[in-house]
Design an enzyme around this catalytic site. Structure first.
Site, PDB file in Angstrom:
ATOM      1  N   SER A  55      27.466 -56.854  11.150  1.00  0.00           N
ATOM      2  CA  SER A  55      26.336 -57.454  10.188  1.00  0.00           C
ATOM      3  C   SER A  55      26.814 -57.368   8.841  1.00  0.00           C
ATOM      4  O   SER A  55      27.627 -56.361   8.474  1.00  0.00           O
ATOM      5  CB  SER A  55      25.197 -56.516  10.647  1.00  0.00           C
ATOM      6  OG  SER A  55      23.993 -56.980   9.862  1.00  0.00           O
ATOM      7  N   SER A 181      24.378 -45.221  -1.257  1.00  0.00           N
ATOM      8  CA  SER A 181      23.379 -46.465  -1.670  1.00  0.00           C
ATOM      9  C   SER A 181      22.911 -45.879  -3.255  1.00  0.00           C
ATOM     10  O   SER A 181      22.861 -44.497  -3.518  1.00  0.00           O
ATOM     11  CB  SER A 181      22.168 -46.391  -0.734  1.00  0.00           C
ATOM     12  OG  SER A 181      20.978 -46.871  -1.467  1.00  0.00           O
ATOM     13  N   TYR A 207      16.567 -41.682   4.446  1.00  0.00           N
ATOM     14  CA  TYR A 207      17.643 -42.818   4.136  1.00  0.00           C
ATOM     15  C   TYR A 207      18.308 -42.171   2.787  1.00  0.00           C
ATOM     16  O   TYR A 207      19.673 -41.866   2.739  1.00  0.00           O
ATOM     17  CB  TYR A 207      17.318 -44.123   3.955  1.00  0.00           C
ATOM     18  CG  TYR A 207      18.510 -44.932   3.373  1.00  0.00           C
ATOM     19  CD1 TYR A 207      19.377 -45.708   4.428  1.00  0.00           C
ATOM     20  CD2 TYR A 207      18.400 -45.433   2.225  1.00  0.00           C
ATOM     21  CE1 TYR A 207      20.143 -46.703   3.844  1.00  0.00           C
ATOM     22  CE2 TYR A 207      19.374 -46.224   1.546  1.00  0.00           C
ATOM     23  CZ  TYR A 207      20.120 -46.732   2.437  1.00  0.00           C
ATOM     24  OH  TYR A 207      21.177 -47.752   2.179  1.00  0.00           O
ATOM     25  N   THR A 242      21.067 -58.491   3.403  1.00  0.00           N
ATOM     26  CA  THR A 242      21.847 -58.321   4.523  1.00  0.00           C
ATOM     27  C   THR A 242      20.722 -58.445   5.640  1.00  0.00           C
ATOM     28  O   THR A 242      19.259 -58.162   5.127  1.00  0.00           O
ATOM     29  CB  THR A 242      22.486 -57.169   4.549  1.00  0.00           C
ATOM     30  OG1 THR A 242      21.638 -56.157   4.376  1.00  0.00           O
ATOM     31  CG2 THR A 242      23.707 -57.022   3.568  1.00  0.00           C
TER      32      THR A 242
HETATM   33  N1  LIG Z   1      22.218 -54.352   1.552  1.00  0.00           N
HETATM   34  C1  LIG Z   1      21.913 -53.453   0.619  1.00  0.00           C
HETATM   35  O1  LIG Z   1      21.435 -53.845  -0.471  1.00  0.00           O
HETATM   36  C2  LIG Z   1      22.254 -52.143   0.658  1.00  0.00           C
HETATM   37  C3  LIG Z   1      22.042 -51.050  -0.550  1.00  0.00           C
HETATM   38  C4  LIG Z   1      22.786 -49.645  -0.481  1.00  0.00           C
HETATM   39  C5  LIG Z   1      23.375 -49.318   0.482  1.00  0.00           C
HETATM   40  N2  LIG Z   1      23.681 -50.206   1.476  1.00  0.00           N
HETATM   41  C6  LIG Z   1      24.236 -49.759   2.790  1.00  0.00           C
HETATM   42  O2  LIG Z   1      25.486 -50.633   3.165  1.00  0.00           O
HETATM   43  C7  LIG Z   1      25.695 -50.244   4.557  1.00  0.00           C
HETATM   44  C8  LIG Z   1      25.515 -51.739   5.308  1.00  0.00           C
HETATM   45  O3  LIG Z   1      24.281 -52.141   5.244  1.00  0.00           O
HETATM   46  P1  LIG Z   1      23.839 -53.773   5.513  1.00  0.00           P
HETATM   47  O4  LIG Z   1      22.884 -53.952   4.240  1.00  0.00           O
HETATM   48  O5  LIG Z   1      24.874 -54.494   5.711  1.00  0.00           O
HETATM   49  O6  LIG Z   1      22.954 -53.472   6.773  1.00  0.00           O
HETATM   50  P2  LIG Z   1      23.001 -54.274   8.328  1.00  0.00           P
HETATM   51  O7  LIG Z   1      22.875 -55.394   8.109  1.00  0.00           O
HETATM   52  O8  LIG Z   1      21.698 -53.356   8.806  1.00  0.00           O
HETATM   53  O9  LIG Z   1      24.366 -53.487   8.903  1.00  0.00           O
HETATM   54  C9  LIG Z   1      24.311 -52.332   9.338  1.00  0.00           C
HETATM   55  C10 LIG Z   1      25.286 -52.196  10.137  1.00  0.00           C
HETATM   56  O10 LIG Z   1      25.429 -50.817  10.840  1.00  0.00           O
HETATM   57  C11 LIG Z   1      25.373 -50.805  12.249  1.00  0.00           C
HETATM   58  N3  LIG Z   1      24.948 -49.559  12.626  1.00  0.00           N
HETATM   59  C12 LIG Z   1      23.627 -48.865  12.491  1.00  0.00           C
HETATM   60  N4  LIG Z   1      23.616 -47.789  12.869  1.00  0.00           N
HETATM   61  C13 LIG Z   1      25.015 -47.656  13.607  1.00  0.00           C
HETATM   62  C14 LIG Z   1      25.389 -46.647  14.497  1.00  0.00           C
HETATM   63  N5  LIG Z   1      24.643 -45.540  14.804  1.00  0.00           N
HETATM   64  N6  LIG Z   1      26.666 -47.006  15.318  1.00  0.00           N
HETATM   65  C15 LIG Z   1      27.182 -47.977  14.877  1.00  0.00           C
HETATM   66  N7  LIG Z   1      26.856 -49.004  14.118  1.00  0.00           N
HETATM   67  C16 LIG Z   1      25.608 -48.733  13.304  1.00  0.00           C
HETATM   68  C17 LIG Z   1      24.310 -51.957  12.438  1.00  0.00           C
HETATM   69  O11 LIG Z   1      24.578 -52.256  13.705  1.00  0.00           O
HETATM   70  P3  LIG Z   1      23.643 -53.092  14.492  1.00  0.00           P
HETATM   71  O12 LIG Z   1      23.761 -54.585  13.916  1.00  0.00           O
HETATM   72  O13 LIG Z   1      23.704 -52.908  16.045  1.00  0.00           O
HETATM   73  O14 LIG Z   1      21.956 -52.801  14.204  1.00  0.00           O
HETATM   74  C18 LIG Z   1      24.892 -52.950  11.386  1.00  0.00           C
HETATM   75  O15 LIG Z   1      25.919 -53.726  11.979  1.00  0.00           O
HETATM   76  C19 LIG Z   1      24.725 -49.108   5.136  1.00  0.00           C
HETATM   77  O16 LIG Z   1      25.434 -48.039   5.170  1.00  0.00           O
HETATM   78  C20 LIG Z   1      23.557 -49.594   3.875  1.00  0.00           C
HETATM   79  O17 LIG Z   1      23.003 -48.090   3.745  1.00  0.00           O
HETATM   80  C21 LIG Z   1      23.138 -51.478   1.762  1.00  0.00           C
END
Ligand SMILES: NC(=O)c1ccc[n+]([C@@H]2O[C@H](COP(=O)([O-])OP(=O)(O)OC[C@H]3O[C@@H](n4cnc5c(N)ncnc54)[C@H](OP(=O)(O)O)[C@@H]3O)[C@@H](O)[C@H]2O)c1
Length: 322
Positions: A55, A181, A207, A242
């Site tokens: 994802s 983050s 978080y 995302t």
């Molecule tokens: N997007 C932003 O603006 C933003 C900002 C700051 C930080 N971040 C960080 O960026 C990273 C990616 O986030 P994203 O925005 O791309 O979110 P996302 O689309 O929800 O992707 C998160 C991924 O982590 C997986 N995941 C969650 N718990 C897990 C576990 N216990 N074991 C294995 N996989 C797990 C999810 O799997 P499932 O699909 O099965 O749920 C998903 O594939 C995260 O660490 C988030 O905190 C994002």
């Protein structure tokens, strides 16, 4: 002069948050990076492992590193979603070498099983990206009895890195990238309550606290593995559109949607840290290809004693030696 102006703009974007974290910041900074892009083929012959790769930023990181030539291992908790991601990556990068693994990074037994399997099948890991992330709607505990954000963001990544240490060491100069983050800037290290047992539980606080832990612990992780040539970087991606943001922060997504980065630009610094040469020194916190301060507010600064207490707690919780 141009360099000074570029740096002044970069710093202003960092301090003003909304423009800096949004796609505006990315596109204003981008022109000064052109000469600094990882060169095509720079990851050829290298092995990259990405957690949460089915994802958002994880899938974007896997795609971009495959495009640079890496053999990529997708670590996911849902194999059906993982297979969809593999198909998408192979569609975007014909001939990409992509492997799929199931691992719930919040579950220490699952992390142990995955690490053992990878040690049995891969010869080296050049880059390990701890990207899996969660913003829990309510307090839940894992099978090991740990609060789920703490287990996902801190315990699982620490244990996985330690168990993959032989493969990271075999790569020579390897890199670990922890996706934190900017939300962590608001929180102090909860050294005496890492499992969030006290007070009213808020998912956003859980978080941000655990994202603070990732940044605070990075220098200690760096020190632990430096002798094996492993560099540990933390970074924040700004705000990217995302599936995770849509689901966990629908109000934020509705308001900020038009200015959010796409997943590819959100993952830019992860990919840059994975591939840029010469390799940056470890132990720092990055955003948009530059090291950033770890604190803006005096009240979030932890003492050496608080950091040492948390470090002892996470080592005990993962049954790792001190
Ligand atoms: N997007 C932003 O603006 C933003 C900002 C700051 C930080 N971040 C960080 O960026 C990273 C990616 O986030 P994203 O925005 O791309 O979110 P996302 O689309 O929800 O992707 C998160 C991924 O982590 C997986 N995941 C969650 N718990 C897990 C576990 N216990 N074991 C294995 N996989 C797990 C999810 O799997 P499932 O699909 O099965 O749920 C998903 O594939 C995260 O660490 C988030 O905190 C994002």
């Amino acid at each position: 002069m141009t360099h000074l102006l570029t740096r002044a703009l970069d710093t202003a974007l960092d301090r003003t948050v909304v423009p800096g974290y949004s796609k505006i910041g990315y596109w204003l900074r981008r022109p000064s990076w052109d000469a600094d892009d990882p060169r095509p083929g720079s990851l050829t012959g290298k092995t990259v492992v990405v957690t949460g790769a089915s994802s958002g930023l994880g899938q974007a990181t896997a795609t971009a590193t495959a495009r640079l030539g890496a053999t990529v291992h997708l670590v996911v908790r849902d194999l059906a979603k993982g297979r969809t991601a593999v198909t998408a990556i192979r569609g975007e990068v014909p001939g990409a070498e992509v492997h799929l693994h199931r691992c719930d990074v919040s579950d220490l037994a699952s992390v142990r099983a995955f690490a053992a399997a990878l040690r049995g099948s891969a010869e080296r890991v050049d880059v390990l990206v701890h990207n899996a992330g969660v913003l829990p709607p309510e307090r839940t505990e894992t099978a090991d009895g740990h609060e789920v954000a703490f287990a996902t963001h801190v315990l699982g990544p620490l244990l996985m890195t330690e168990l993959l240490r032989p493969l990271l060491a075999a790569a020579g100069r390897s890199r670990v990238v922890v996706v934190s983050s900017g939300g962590m800037y608001a929180q102090k290290l909860p050294a005496d309550d890492p499992e969030y047992r006290d007070g009213e539980y808020r998912g956003t606080t859980a978080y941000a606290r655990t994202k603070r832990m990732q940044v605070a612990l990075a220098p200690l992780m760096q020190e632990r593995w430096a002798a094996d040539g492993i560099a540990v970087h933390t970074m924040h991606p700004g705000w990217a559109d995302t599936p995770g943001v849509v689901t966990s922060l629908p109000g934020f997504h509705k308001v900020m949607g038009p200015v959010l980065r796409d997943a590819e630009t959100g993952a830019d610094t992860v990919v840059w840290l994975a591939a840029t040469e010469p390799a940056p020194g470890g132990g720092q916190f990055w955003h948009d290809r530059a090291p950033r301060p770890e604190h803006y507010l005096p009240r979030t600064r932890e003492s050496a004693d608080e950091l040492a207490r948390l470090w002892a707690y996470v080592l005990d919780a993962t049954a790792l030696s001190r």
